[in-house]
Design an enzyme around this catalytic site. Structure first.
Site, PDB file in Angstrom:
ATOM      1  N   VAL A  11       0.828  -1.209   0.000  1.00  0.00           N
ATOM      2  CA  VAL A  11       0.000   0.000   0.000  1.00  0.00           C
ATOM      3  C   VAL A  11       0.867   1.266   0.000  1.00  0.00           C
ATOM      4  O   VAL A  11       0.635   2.186  -0.778  1.00  0.00           O
ATOM      5  CB  VAL A  11      -0.957  -0.008   1.220  1.00  0.00           C
ATOM      6  CG1 VAL A  11      -1.612   1.351   1.414  1.00  0.00           C
ATOM      7  CG2 VAL A  11      -2.022  -1.075   1.025  1.00  0.00           C
ATOM      8  N   GLU A 149      -7.796   2.287   2.435  1.00  0.00           N
ATOM      9  CA  GLU A 149      -7.370   2.052   1.053  1.00  0.00           C
ATOM     10  C   GLU A 149      -8.125   0.849   0.485  1.00  0.00           C
ATOM     11  O   GLU A 149      -8.221  -0.182   1.124  1.00  0.00           O
ATOM     12  CB  GLU A 149      -5.853   1.803   1.029  1.00  0.00           C
ATOM     13  CG  GLU A 149      -5.303   1.583  -0.352  1.00  0.00           C
ATOM     14  CD  GLU A 149      -5.759   2.655  -1.321  1.00  0.00           C
ATOM     15  OE1 GLU A 149      -5.503   3.837  -1.090  1.00  0.00           O
ATOM     16  OE2 GLU A 149      -6.400   2.305  -2.346  1.00  0.00           O
ATOM     17  N   PHE A 150      -8.634   1.025  -0.740  1.00  0.00           N
ATOM     18  CA  PHE A 150      -9.426  -0.052  -1.359  1.00  0.00           C
ATOM     19  C   PHE A 150      -8.721  -0.670  -2.562  1.00  0.00           C
ATOM     20  O   PHE A 150      -9.336  -1.438  -3.305  1.00  0.00           O
ATOM     21  CB  PHE A 150     -10.798   0.487  -1.788  1.00  0.00           C
ATOM     22  CG  PHE A 150     -11.634   0.959  -0.630  1.00  0.00           C
ATOM     23  CD1 PHE A 150     -12.391   0.060   0.105  1.00  0.00           C
ATOM     24  CD2 PHE A 150     -11.646   2.296  -0.263  1.00  0.00           C
ATOM     25  CE1 PHE A 150     -13.146   0.481   1.186  1.00  0.00           C
ATOM     26  CE2 PHE A 150     -12.404   2.733   0.818  1.00  0.00           C
ATOM     27  CZ  PHE A 150     -13.154   1.820   1.544  1.00  0.00           C
ATOM     28  N   CYS A 261      -5.403  -9.415   3.059  1.00  0.00           N
ATOM     29  CA  CYS A 261      -6.504  -8.611   3.597  1.00  0.00           C
ATOM     30  C   CYS A 261      -7.720  -9.420   4.051  1.00  0.00           C
ATOM     31  O   CYS A 261      -8.070  -9.392   5.222  1.00  0.00           O
ATOM     32  CB  CYS A 261      -6.922  -7.573   2.557  1.00  0.00           C
ATOM     33  SG  CYS A 261      -5.632  -6.353   2.278  1.00  0.00           S
ATOM     34  N   ARG A 329       0.804 -14.088   0.917  1.00  0.00           N
ATOM     35  CA  ARG A 329       0.237 -14.145   2.262  1.00  0.00           C
ATOM     36  C   ARG A 329      -1.105 -14.882   2.224  1.00  0.00           C
ATOM     37  O   ARG A 329      -1.969 -14.560   1.430  1.00  0.00           O
ATOM     38  CB  ARG A 329       0.086 -12.717   2.821  1.00  0.00           C
ATOM     39  CG  ARG A 329       1.450 -12.088   3.109  1.00  0.00           C
ATOM     40  CD  ARG A 329       1.346 -10.668   3.603  1.00  0.00           C
ATOM     41  NE  ARG A 329       1.136  -9.707   2.530  1.00  0.00           N
ATOM     42  CZ  ARG A 329       1.152  -8.387   2.703  1.00  0.00           C
ATOM     43  NH1 ARG A 329       1.349  -7.879   3.891  1.00  0.00           N
ATOM     44  NH2 ARG A 329       0.963  -7.574   1.683  1.00  0.00           N
TER      45      ARG A 329
HETATM   46  N1  LIG Z   1      -1.987  -5.137   0.447  1.00  0.00           N
HETATM   47  C1  LIG Z   1      -3.193  -4.734   0.099  1.00  0.00           C
HETATM   48  O1  LIG Z   1      -3.722  -5.108  -0.948  1.00  0.00           O
HETATM   49  C2  LIG Z   1      -3.980  -3.771   0.972  1.00  0.00           C
HETATM   50  C3  LIG Z   1      -5.086  -3.121   0.431  1.00  0.00           C
HETATM   51  C4  LIG Z   1      -5.788  -2.228   1.239  1.00  0.00           C
HETATM   52  C5  LIG Z   1      -5.401  -2.030   2.557  1.00  0.00           C
HETATM   53  N2  LIG Z   1      -4.333  -2.701   3.065  1.00  0.00           N
HETATM   54  C6  LIG Z   1      -3.937  -2.433   4.459  1.00  0.00           C
HETATM   55  O2  LIG Z   1      -2.832  -1.535   4.425  1.00  0.00           O
HETATM   56  C7  LIG Z   1      -1.926  -1.817   5.501  1.00  0.00           C
HETATM   57  C8  LIG Z   1      -0.546  -2.099   4.945  1.00  0.00           C
HETATM   58  O3  LIG Z   1      -0.622  -3.252   4.121  1.00  0.00           O
HETATM   59  P1  LIG Z   1       0.570  -3.706   3.176  1.00  0.00           P
HETATM   60  O4  LIG Z   1       0.062  -4.871   2.403  1.00  0.00           O
HETATM   61  O5  LIG Z   1       1.104  -2.523   2.446  1.00  0.00           O
HETATM   62  O6  LIG Z   1       1.641  -4.187   4.266  1.00  0.00           O
HETATM   63  P2  LIG Z   1       3.159  -4.583   4.011  1.00  0.00           P
HETATM   64  O7  LIG Z   1       3.485  -5.557   5.060  1.00  0.00           O
HETATM   65  O8  LIG Z   1       3.360  -4.918   2.571  1.00  0.00           O
HETATM   66  O9  LIG Z   1       3.960  -3.219   4.290  1.00  0.00           O
HETATM   67  C9  LIG Z   1       4.123  -2.631   5.531  1.00  0.00           C
HETATM   68  C10 LIG Z   1       5.468  -1.906   5.566  1.00  0.00           C
HETATM   69  O10 LIG Z   1       5.564  -1.168   6.794  1.00  0.00           O
HETATM   70  C11 LIG Z   1       6.921  -1.223   7.226  1.00  0.00           C
HETATM   71  N3  LIG Z   1       6.994  -0.871   8.633  1.00  0.00           N
HETATM   72  C12 LIG Z   1       6.708  -1.598   9.737  1.00  0.00           C
HETATM   73  N4  LIG Z   1       6.914  -0.882  10.847  1.00  0.00           N
HETATM   74  C13 LIG Z   1       7.357   0.343  10.462  1.00  0.00           C
HETATM   75  C14 LIG Z   1       7.746   1.535  11.154  1.00  0.00           C
HETATM   76  N5  LIG Z   1       7.716   1.610  12.465  1.00  0.00           N
HETATM   77  N6  LIG Z   1       8.140   2.580  10.411  1.00  0.00           N
HETATM   78  C15 LIG Z   1       8.172   2.530   9.063  1.00  0.00           C
HETATM   79  N7  LIG Z   1       7.816   1.433   8.355  1.00  0.00           N
HETATM   80  C16 LIG Z   1       7.416   0.357   9.049  1.00  0.00           C
HETATM   81  C17 LIG Z   1       7.327  -2.646   6.894  1.00  0.00           C
HETATM   82  O11 LIG Z   1       8.746  -2.786   6.881  1.00  0.00           O
HETATM   83  C18 LIG Z   1       6.678  -2.839   5.525  1.00  0.00           C
HETATM   84  O12 LIG Z   1       7.532  -2.432   4.489  1.00  0.00           O
HETATM   85  C19 LIG Z   1      -2.561  -2.978   6.267  1.00  0.00           C
HETATM   86  O13 LIG Z   1      -3.339  -2.483   7.314  1.00  0.00           O
HETATM   87  C20 LIG Z   1      -3.452  -3.638   5.225  1.00  0.00           C
HETATM   88  O14 LIG Z   1      -4.527  -4.325   5.806  1.00  0.00           O
HETATM   89  C21 LIG Z   1      -3.605  -3.555   2.298  1.00  0.00           C
END
Ligand SMILES: NC(=O)c1ccc[n+]([C@@H]2O[C@H](COP(=O)([O-])OP(=O)(O)OC[C@H]3O[C@@H](n4cnc5c(N)ncnc54)[C@H](O)[C@@H]3O)[C@@H](O)[C@H]2O)c1
Length: 436
Positions: A11, A149-150, A261, A329
């Protein structure tokens, strides 16, 4: 505008890159030093169609930067996005340690007005918790906004650049004005930016994902019935999907939903309901149906071999939880691998993008092939777990030459049952097994 994005995963990286693409100056921050080093040197860290091109363009134009230093990232930012993980905690509820940890750090850093925007999927009440965490160390002005985020992995850039809707939860006029300005280039075709209160916005994201997961589980149960009643789920799907109230999308049966998700969000909404003494019956069933469906193909395989799978060699096409992503995942393929290897099956897998991630997670538990046909060498059967386009119309002559027995267990209904049966295959798919 100057924007900071905290967390550069699926995201965060898409969010940062797309905001830079509309002319903003974006600094992305991550605690993963390896990731930041790669991104800073122009190496993309995820597979997402269309992302690399705009990522490189915006780095070149000096609008997109990466750092491990939170303070550097937020110093000049007017808006700070949190795109941090919210994994399930031990009881299944969303673990807010990343979000609240960063909120705490921000409180120690902030010096002037900022809008802190939560893009992560978080339970109702998180905006209040973030606000309280910041307030412990900072007494100046700020607003905490919910902006779920969608985007869908695999089409994330399109989804971000042209969203169906943008949901913004805030009661602050000042934050509302900044968010309206920031999102204006993305909604020029008239799609709505829907403003609401923070709690409703937080719940909207869980409601949307849980509804979609329900649609999938419902259709998987219809597929189970089709198999027992001799009906064809593809026909039923077309028949019901033509009703505008139902819609054509998300009606494909398969081997269960996965990804980062749906599983965790359904679980977290269930837990949120429990916490307020409400038993969310439909969601409980959705989870149960999905857990069964993830192993439905394994049950079919066991039945075919009368439970004796020891020593069998199988090819597996597809590891990612869905096509066009390298995200594994909660991928159904991993549940299949786990179950079959325990029964003594050797597996050789192929996936166009996800093999590196699987290797990192399970190592040499399975073998990895260079291409989809190499995976078939001496295989007793082929299993299909992800519907990548290149699996849809394969070269059946090459399959026939490589595979030991012409047997296919297809978890994604890629092939026409009659055609493949004519080619001499024993073919089992989802919701169509009684067809002739
Ligand atoms: N992946 C999707 O399709 C999607 C879609 C909509 C919403 N979301 C939501 O968005 C959020 C993030 O999802 P994602 O898939 O991008 O996760 P992800 O695990 O791919 O990315 C998270 C990132 O955050 C970093 N991080 C962790 N702690 C940190 C800190 N203290 N400071 C800075 N960076 C830090 C990690 O190293 C990682 O790179 C979640 O809540 C998820 O549910 C995800």
């Amino acid at each position: 505008m100057n924007i900071a994005v905290i967390g550069t995963g699926y995201v965060g990286l898409v969010t940062g890159t797309c905001f830079a693409e509309t002319g903003n100056k974006v600094v992305c921050v991550d605690i993963d030093k390896g990731k930041v080093t790669k991104l800073s040197s122009g190496q993309i860290t995820i597979y997402e169609p269309g992302l690399e091109k705009i990522f490189l363009r915006n780095i070149k134009e000096d609008r997109l930067k990466f750092t491990t230093q939170l303070e550097t990232a937020v110093k000049d930012a007017e808006i700070i996005f949190l795109a941090l993980p919210t994994p399930p905690g031990e009881d299944g509820s969303a673990d807010l340690k990343y979000i609240l940890g960063v909120a705490d750090d921000l409180g120690k850093i902030l010096k002037d007005y900022k809008v802190i925007v939560n893009k992560s999927t978080v339970p109702v009440g998180t905006a209040d918790k973030v606000s309280a965490a910041i307030a412990q160390n900072y007494s100046g002005e700020y607003d905490v906004v919910s902006n779920p985020e969608f985007l869908r992995e695999g089409v994330a850039v399109d989804d971000f650049m042209k969203p169906d809707r943008v949901v913004v939860g805030t009661k602050s006029d000042r934050a509302m004005k900044l968010m309206t300005y920031l999102y204006a280039p993305f909604v020029r075709q008239g799609n709505p930016v829907i403003f609401m209160d923070e709690r409703s916005s937080e719940l909207t994201k869980y409601a949307a994902n849980s509804f979609l997961a329900t649609k999938i589980s419902f259709m998987n149960e219809i597929a189970q019935l089709c198999e027992r009643l001799g009906a064809d789920v593809d026909m039923v799907r077309k028949g019901v999907g033509s009703d505008e109230r139902i819609g054509k999308r998300f009606l494909f049966p398969g081997i269960g939903y996965g990804g980062s998700c749906f599983p965790k969000d359904v679980q977290a909404l269930n837990m949120s309901a429990n916490e307020v003494n409400y038993s969310f019956e439909i969601l409980k069933a959705v989870e149960k149906v999905n857990a069964n469906q993830k192993l439905h193909l394994v049950e079919k395989i066991k039945k075919y071999y009368n439970g004796d799978l020891n020593g069998k060699q199988m090819a597996l096409w597809g590891l990612a939880f869905k096509p066009n992503t390298d995200d594994i995942r909660e991928a159904p393929a991993l549940s299949i691998i786990n179950a079959l290897t325990l029964l003594g099956v050797s597996i050789t897998a192929y996936d166009p993008e996800a093999m590196t991630n699987v290797k990192e997670q399970i190592g040499e538990k399975i073998k990895y092939a260079e291409n989809q046909y190499d995976a078939l060498k001496d295989a007793d059967a082929l299993i299909i777990a992800t519907e990548w386009s290149e699996f849809r119309t394969p070269d059946f002559e090459r399959i026939e030459k490589a595979i030991k027995h012409k047997i296919i267990f297809d978890g994604r209904n890629l092939f026409d049952v009659n055609k493949i049966t004519e080619l001499g295959y024993h073919y089992e798919s989802i919701g169509r097994s009684n067809l002739k």
